[in-house]
Design an enzyme around this catalytic site. Structure first.
Site, PDB file in Angstrom:
ATOM      1  N   ASP A   1      -2.178  -1.427  10.384  1.00  0.00           N
ATOM      2  CA  ASP A   1      -2.433  -1.460   8.945  1.00  0.00           C
ATOM      3  C   ASP A   1      -3.113  -2.748   8.482  1.00  0.00           C
ATOM      4  O   ASP A   1      -3.616  -2.810   7.355  1.00  0.00           O
ATOM      5  CB  ASP A   1      -1.118  -1.313   8.158  1.00  0.00           C
TER       6      ASP A   1
ATOM      7  N   LYS B   1       0.849  -1.193   0.000  1.00  0.00           N
ATOM      8  CA  LYS B   1       0.000   0.000   0.000  1.00  0.00           C
ATOM      9  C   LYS B   1       0.883   1.241   0.000  1.00  0.00           C
ATOM     10  O   LYS B   1       2.068   1.207   0.349  1.00  0.00           O
ATOM     11  CB  LYS B   1      -0.925   0.027   1.223  1.00  0.00           C
TER      12      LYS B   1
END
Length: 311
Positions: free
Chosen positions: A139, A15
């Site tokens: 995350d 990401k």
């Protein structure tokens, strides 16, 4: 009668953060964040296998050291939650640089939480998966969902944004690691104030604008990353890489997470390839943004052979 092992080859995507603001330290020791996550095509590979057995045996192999052994921790959480026993074999091939702010370890852990229940013939409800993911890292819940999403709190409270266009990007990942636990204190944020701060007042309208850009199939200038000031001060090379990407036409260009990776998005393949040649001494990756729909299709392809219907 022995049940044959069930296997799957899983891609755990990285990401980037299109914006990252840090309000302050929370009473629980974490920091209050406002961020926009975006999955990209760079990925680790996880060869996963499950075979029923009378007792649980976990085998985790990787040529790269796994920080915090998140893969093994995720497997143990999943097995305990499913209340099954068996032999679990996980072989990880790292491509996402460690300590780069790209969420590689978190994505690997999420891949285990998504894949292992399917291989074991069990189902864990999404709400419970999110809870387990949050135990592993801030995350990790995002990688259960993918695409473009706003992250609040410590990053575990997620809300979808319109999918980003399939933009091309260049990721520059120097061979250095930024320790996130050291980057936060450098920001010198006190306890989060009760009243909305100027950070919220600037982040909120930017997200609304971002939503409009995404609906129009475009991605304009990214938001701010609060870590850039302190990380660039300690590692001037990273700031120089961002400025170079901007000179080469990247819009936007910024640090991902607390670094050390810097990314830039380009309007054309030609511009990207031209920029790629300008970093001969660095580790670079050409990537594309991965939408939530594409992310779901990826997981269906990876696990569809073991599913009786779309889940």
């Amino acid at each position: 009668m022995t049940t044959a092992p069930r296997r799957a080859r899983l891609r755990a995507l990285a990401k980037i953060n299109l914006g990252l603001r840090v309000l302050g330290k929370r009473p629980d020791g974490y920091h209050e964040l406002r961020t926009v996550f975006q999955t990209i095509s760079l990925a680790d590979t996880l060869e996963a296998e499950y075979e029923p057995a009378r007792r649980t045996v976990l085998e985790v192999a990787s040529r790269t050291e796994i920080p915090g052994n998140l893969v093994e921790r995720a497997a143990r959480l999943a097995v305990e939650e499913m209340r099954v026993t068996g032999r679990v074999s996980l072989r990880l091939t790292k491509r996402i640089p460690v300590g780069s702010g790209l969420g590689g370890g978190s994505s690997d852990a999420a891949a285990v939480l998504l894949g292992l229940p399917v291989l074991a013939g069990r189902r864990i409800a999404l709400a419970r998966l999110v809870e387990l993911a949050a135990q592993l890292g801030s995350d990790v819940p995002f990688f259960l969902l993918g695409g473009t999403a706003v992250g609040l709190g410590r990053g575990t409270e997620l809300y979808p944004l319109p999918d980003a266009p399939p933009a091309r990007g260049l990721l520059v990942a120097p061979h250095l690691q930024v320790v996130t636990a050291e980057a936060y204190p450098a920001l010198r944020r006190e306890l989060t104030p009760l009243a909305p701060s100027s950070i919220i007042n600037s982040f909120q309208p930017w997200v609304w604008e971002c939503s409009e850009w995404l609906r129009a199939g475009a991605l304009s200038a990214a938001g701010e990353n609060d870590f850039e000031e302190v990380v660039f001060a300690r590692y001037p090379r990273l700031g120089a890489l961002k400025r170079k990407l901007e000179r080469l036409g990247a819009r936007p260009a910024m640090l991902s997470g607390s670094g050390s990776a810097v990314f830039g998005l380009f309007a054309s393949r030609q511009a990207l390839e031209n920029a790629r040649r300008r970093f001969p001494q660095e580790q670079v990756f050409a990537v594309s943004l991965v939408s939530r729909a594409r992310y779901r299709r990826l997981w269906w392809r990876q696990l569809g052979a073991h599913l009786g219907g779309r889940t």
